[in-house]
Write a protein that holds these residues in place. Sequence first.
Motif, PDB file in Angstrom:
ATOM      1  N   UNK A  10      82.103  36.044  55.954  1.00  0.00           N
ATOM      2  CA  UNK A  10      83.122  36.706  55.123  1.00  0.00           C
ATOM      3  C   UNK A  10      84.208  35.693  54.746  1.00  0.00           C
ATOM      4  N   UNK A  11      84.677  34.956  55.746  1.00  0.00           N
ATOM      5  CA  UNK A  11      85.759  33.992  55.501  1.00  0.00           C
ATOM      6  C   UNK A  11      85.318  32.866  54.565  1.00  0.00           C
ATOM      7  N   UNK A  12      84.059  32.451  54.692  1.00  0.00           N
ATOM      8  CA  UNK A  12      83.537  31.422  53.773  1.00  0.00           C
ATOM      9  C   UNK A  12      83.546  31.935  52.344  1.00  0.00           C
ATOM     10  N   UNK A  13      83.129  33.181  52.161  1.00  0.00           N
ATOM     11  CA  UNK A  13      83.073  33.755  50.801  1.00  0.00           C
ATOM     12  C   UNK A  13      84.481  33.859  50.222  1.00  0.00           C
ATOM     13  N   UNK A  20      87.727  28.345  44.047  1.00  0.00           N
ATOM     14  CA  UNK A  20      87.188  28.193  42.692  1.00  0.00           C
ATOM     15  C   UNK A  20      88.083  28.830  41.634  1.00  0.00           C
ATOM     16  N   UNK A  21      88.703  29.964  42.006  1.00  0.00           N
ATOM     17  CA  UNK A  21      89.404  30.740  40.981  1.00  0.00           C
ATOM     18  C   UNK A  21      90.883  30.406  40.870  1.00  0.00           C
ATOM     19  N   UNK A  22      91.551  30.235  42.003  1.00  0.00           N
ATOM     20  CA  UNK A  22      92.989  29.988  41.943  1.00  0.00           C
ATOM     21  C   UNK A  22      93.488  29.445  43.289  1.00  0.00           C
ATOM     22  N   UNK A  57      90.854  27.955  54.736  1.00  0.00           N
ATOM     23  CA  UNK A  57      91.909  27.867  53.727  1.00  0.00           C
ATOM     24  C   UNK A  57      92.089  29.193  52.993  1.00  0.00           C
ATOM     25  N   UNK A  58      93.329  29.545  52.712  1.00  0.00           N
ATOM     26  CA  UNK A  58      93.728  30.741  51.942  1.00  0.00           C
ATOM     27  C   UNK A  58      93.557  32.052  52.720  1.00  0.00           C
ATOM     28  N   UNK A  59      93.121  32.005  53.977  1.00  0.00           N
ATOM     29  CA  UNK A  59      92.746  33.243  54.675  1.00  0.00           C
ATOM     30  C   UNK A  59      93.658  33.607  55.847  1.00  0.00           C
ATOM     31  N   UNK A  60      94.657  32.801  56.155  1.00  0.00           N
ATOM     32  CA  UNK A  60      95.429  33.013  57.392  1.00  0.00           C
ATOM     33  C   UNK A  60      96.099  34.385  57.443  1.00  0.00           C
ATOM     34  N   UNK A  61      96.454  34.921  56.259  1.00  0.00           N
ATOM     35  CA  UNK A  61      97.156  36.217  56.244  1.00  0.00           C
ATOM     36  C   UNK A  61      96.240  37.348  55.782  1.00  0.00           C
ATOM     37  N   UNK A 129      90.204  39.541  42.871  1.00  0.00           N
ATOM     38  CA  UNK A 129      89.269  38.617  42.241  1.00  0.00           C
ATOM     39  C   UNK A 129      87.878  39.248  42.272  1.00  0.00           C
ATOM     40  N   UNK A 130      87.126  38.906  41.300  1.00  0.00           N
ATOM     41  CA  UNK A 130      85.773  39.453  41.279  1.00  0.00           C
ATOM     42  C   UNK A 130      84.847  38.435  40.659  1.00  0.00           C
TER      43      UNK A 130
END
Lengths: 130, 230
Positions: A10-13, A20-22, A57-61, A129-130
């Motif tokens: 899940x976290x990798x996705x 990739x997006x932002x 990255x981007x997932x801490x919160x 995001x989708x």
Amino acid sequence: MHEATIAANILEVVSGRIQRLDPAAQAKSVRVRIGQFRNVDSQSLTFAFDSMKDSYPFCAACTLVLEAVAAVALCHHEKHRYEPDPDMAYRCPRCGSSIGMLLLGEELDITDIEVEVEAVNSEVDHARVS
Amino acid sequence: MHESVDEHLLERLLQSNEELAEHNREHFEESGAFVLNFMSAPGAGKTMLIAATANALADRFRICVIEGDMVGELDCERLRQLNIPAFQISTGRSCHLDARMIAQLLHERQLPDCQLMFIENVGNLVCPAEFPLGEHLRIVLLSVTEGDDKPFKYPVIFRKCDAVIFTKCDLLPHVDFSIERASRFVQGVNADAAVFQVSALSGQGLSAWVDWLSKKIAEGSGARDRLLVR
């Protein structure tokens, strides 16, 4: 404890999609749909997710939101739908036949990722995001 | 400011495992190997049944075994003493084999040219069900000492297999295990599963299982359609 593998997946996705997006965004939540026939324990999955998210990255919160999907089977004989019940040994309650095709209950999908975006003017945007 | 996008993301988890399993499957088919994934709780007798099955089929097929355990090579050593080529995957903290571990072994080690391969999964009735390895058939063992209610308690693994083998059946007179009840639970979740009663120790029931397996190998059929179906 394959929940740890699923949590990492899940976290990798989530991390990969935001990259990739932002890359200025942070994940706020991720919604995962889990079928009854997927051998996933929701408490173990949440524990593993929360233990590992700082490393991505981007997932801490990011909060993990789980949606349980009850199984729905299609009876072989009478072609009607029913919810397989352990107390009935998962058999059709009308005719006693074994489980045929499962219409629902084998899901293991990410259905939604909510991100928080730091806007240029310092306002915070929420987006999916989708 | 809030923004919401209507289109929902739908990303299947564990998909990378399924893609790697497909890769392994292609590798097996190119090399002409028919592959079985043996799954059970710890101590159900996987290694012993693999040894007995390999012994029964040794004249007809070149055989090789991949052993999955968290620690050590004890099962491999048992098989090598019987002159069965065996290769160990030590999973460390992981409670199941996954397709990546098999792919890594296939790429890093020169496995002997074989026609029949047994993959003995880590002893566990839950997690291995979620990780196809590229096998042609999934076999679940249930020893009579474990209790006849296990297919009821662990329906997923029994639902996803091609055959269920009740093992250690020489102990049936000494344990409270009903073959009829266990079979009924298996049939409840998987009407298509073949069911066998075997004792690898006494040889009881072995020929029925070996005959069925031989037929499956000849047909080259098995779990192909199920590999990527959820």
